[in-house]
Design an enzyme around this catalytic site. Structure first.
Site, short mmCIF file in Angstrom:
data_model
loop_
_atom_site.label_atom_id
_atom_site.label_comp_id
_atom_site.label_asym_id
_atom_site.label_seq_id
_atom_site.Cartn_x
_atom_site.Cartn_y
_atom_site.Cartn_z
N ALA A 155 0.79 -1.23 0.00
CA ALA A 155 0.00 0.00 0.00
C ALA A 155 0.84 1.30 0.00
O ALA A 155 0.67 2.14 -0.89
CB ALA A 155 -0.99 -0.04 1.16
N ASP A 178 -4.00 -2.60 3.91
CA ASP A 178 -4.24 -1.84 2.67
C ASP A 178 -5.30 -0.78 2.86
O ASP A 178 -5.31 0.24 2.18
CB ASP A 178 -4.65 -2.79 1.55
CG ASP A 178 -3.43 -3.54 1.07
OD1 ASP A 178 -3.09 -4.56 1.71
OD2 ASP A 178 -2.79 -3.08 0.11
N LYS A 194 -3.81 -8.53 2.74
CA LYS A 194 -3.64 -9.64 1.80
C LYS A 194 -4.54 -10.83 2.13
O LYS A 194 -4.72 -11.17 3.30
CB LYS A 194 -2.17 -10.05 1.81
CG LYS A 194 -1.76 -11.17 0.88
CD LYS A 194 -2.18 -10.97 -0.54
CE LYS A 194 -1.78 -9.65 -1.14
NZ LYS A 194 -2.42 -9.36 -2.44
O1 MRU Z 1 -1.20 -7.18 -3.46
P1 MRU Z 1 -0.13 -6.52 -2.64
O2 MRU Z 1 1.18 -7.23 -2.66
O3 MRU Z 1 -0.01 -5.04 -3.00
O4 MRU Z 1 -0.66 -6.57 -1.15
C1 MRU Z 1 0.13 -6.05 -0.14
C2 MRU Z 1 -0.40 -6.26 1.21
O5 MRU Z 1 -1.44 -6.83 1.43
C3 MRU Z 1 0.40 -5.66 2.34
O6 MRU Z 1 0.30 -6.42 3.50
C4 MRU Z 1 -0.13 -4.25 2.64
O7 MRU Z 1 -0.14 -3.48 1.47
C5 MRU Z 1 0.66 -3.55 3.67
S1 MRU Z 1 2.22 -3.01 3.02
C6 MRU Z 1 3.05 -2.13 4.17
#
Ligand code: MRU
Length: 350
Positions: A49, A239, A250
């Site tokens: 994110a 996110d 995720k």
């Molecule tokens: O699909 P992604 O790899 O962008 O998903 C990322 C995540 O779910 C992370 O845990 C989230 O963005 C936190 S990042 C500090």
């Protein structure tokens, strides 16, 4: 690690470490247009994110830089507004993307009397500021959160909420890094995170580089590991956090949280305040991205399902606030009930 998102001011290019190829190859993708940045976000050259937000900031700069190259006097405002709209919708779930594009739009509005060429350096400064602030925020968040981890503990994390997912240092991994820097011996269990394998490929890669002991486990080993007493705490990123604390992260995170509660293990979310979206009342209103079926049907480019079989590929799930022990932010750890603690934290910031 802070050079995985690097803007070359002289060449007006964005250089991104291609996260799809890690851990086996370190290759840079160069973006010169906002369309290339949107493609890089969609195909997950860069993901996570806060990293998505910082990348979008530079995407807004590139969109303007290309408009500046048009013949002098050509109207650019409508095209620029459309480019920012497209950028804001490159991926739907991470609210940091919208937050970053709106911040760039505000910078434009504050200088609306300027020509495109005059505006460009202001927008570039804003994007660089956003990148610097993200690292500082992660470090502050890490400091605030490291107190929940004790010397000798094993921490489970899901996906990659590390330096790669931010401008540097990380959120969940920032908490772990800060605990290690404070002299604690911390071991990490990185859930592999099917289908994109952010845990196995990215979390393990960056922790190994930092000499922080990490063990990769299949996502479906979670209950066994917790049941055997092998997990002392869980820390994950986010996110989007709704006004009541429900948290999108995720896919698989909700299951980890429910298991943690069943085994009486504390479950923390680590995220900057910019990940909180008070316009979203609760988790049911958070848009969940669905990604291409082949990400599930194939592994390393090879089929793992019968050809043509339908699959579900939801990229995120929502953990209800009742499973969350605390939300670690740069302003301290928010405690339940989150509706009140989130409102208080945001009004203090305002
Ligand atoms: O699909 P992604 O790899 O962008 O998903 C990322 C995540 O779910 C992370 O845990 C989230 O963005 C936190 S990042 C500090």
């Amino acid at each position: 690690m802070e050079d995985h998102i690097r803007f070359d001011d002289a060449r007006q290019e964005l250089h991104l470490l291609d996260q799809r190829l890690l851990p086996t190859e370190e290759r840079i993708v160069v973006c010169r247009t906002v369309a290339e940045v949107i493609a890089a976000l969609r195909t997950m050259v860069v993901r996570g994110a806060p990293a998505i937000g910082v990348t979008a900031g530079f995407g807004a700069v590139l969109a303007l830089a290309r408009l500046v190259e048009q013949a002098p006097g050509t109207p650019w405002q409508t095209a620029y507004a459309q480019a920012l709209d497209l950028l804001a919708h490159a991926r739907p779930t991470a609210v940091n993307l919208h937050w970053a594009v709106e911040r760039m739009r505000r910078c434009w509005q504050q200088h609306s009397q300027l020509s495109a060429a005059e505006l460009l350096p202001r927008m570039l400064d804003e994007a660089h500021a956003m990148q610097r602030e993200d690292v500082a925020t992660c470090r502050a968040l890490g400091q605030a959160g490291q107190h929940v981890l004790a010397d000798g503990q094993t921490v489970m994390t899901h996906c990659n909420a590390g330096a790669l997912a931010t401008a540097g240092y990380g959120t969940a991994l920032g908490v772990i890094r800060a605990a290690v820097e404070a002299g604690k011996h911390i071991r990490v269990i990185a859930n592999e995170t099917r289908p994109f394998l952010q845990g196995a490929r990215l979390t393990a890669w960056e922790l190994q580089r930092d000499h922080i002991p990490v063990t990769v486990a299949c996502d479906n080993a979670c209950a066994l590991l917790m049941g055997r007493g092998m997990v002392d705490a869980v820390v994950v990123g986010a996110d989007r956090i709704a006004a009541n604390g429900d948290t999108a992260n995720k896919i698989g995170t909700c299951g980890v949280a429910m298991l943690a509660q069943a085994f009486a293990i504390p479950f923390y979310v680590a995220a900057p305040l910019s990940t909180i979206d008070v316009q979203t009342a609760d988790g049911s209103a958070i848009p969940i991205e669905e990604r291409p079926a082949d990400e599930v049907r194939q592994l390393g480019g090879r089929p793992v399902c019968p050809e043509g079989v339908p699959v579900y590929n939801f990229a995120f799930d929502v953990t209800p606030a009742r499973y969350i022990t605390g939300i670690i932010t740069e302003k301290g750890i928010l405690q339940p009930p989150f509706t009140a603690s989130i409102a208080a934290a945001l009004s203090a910031r305002a």
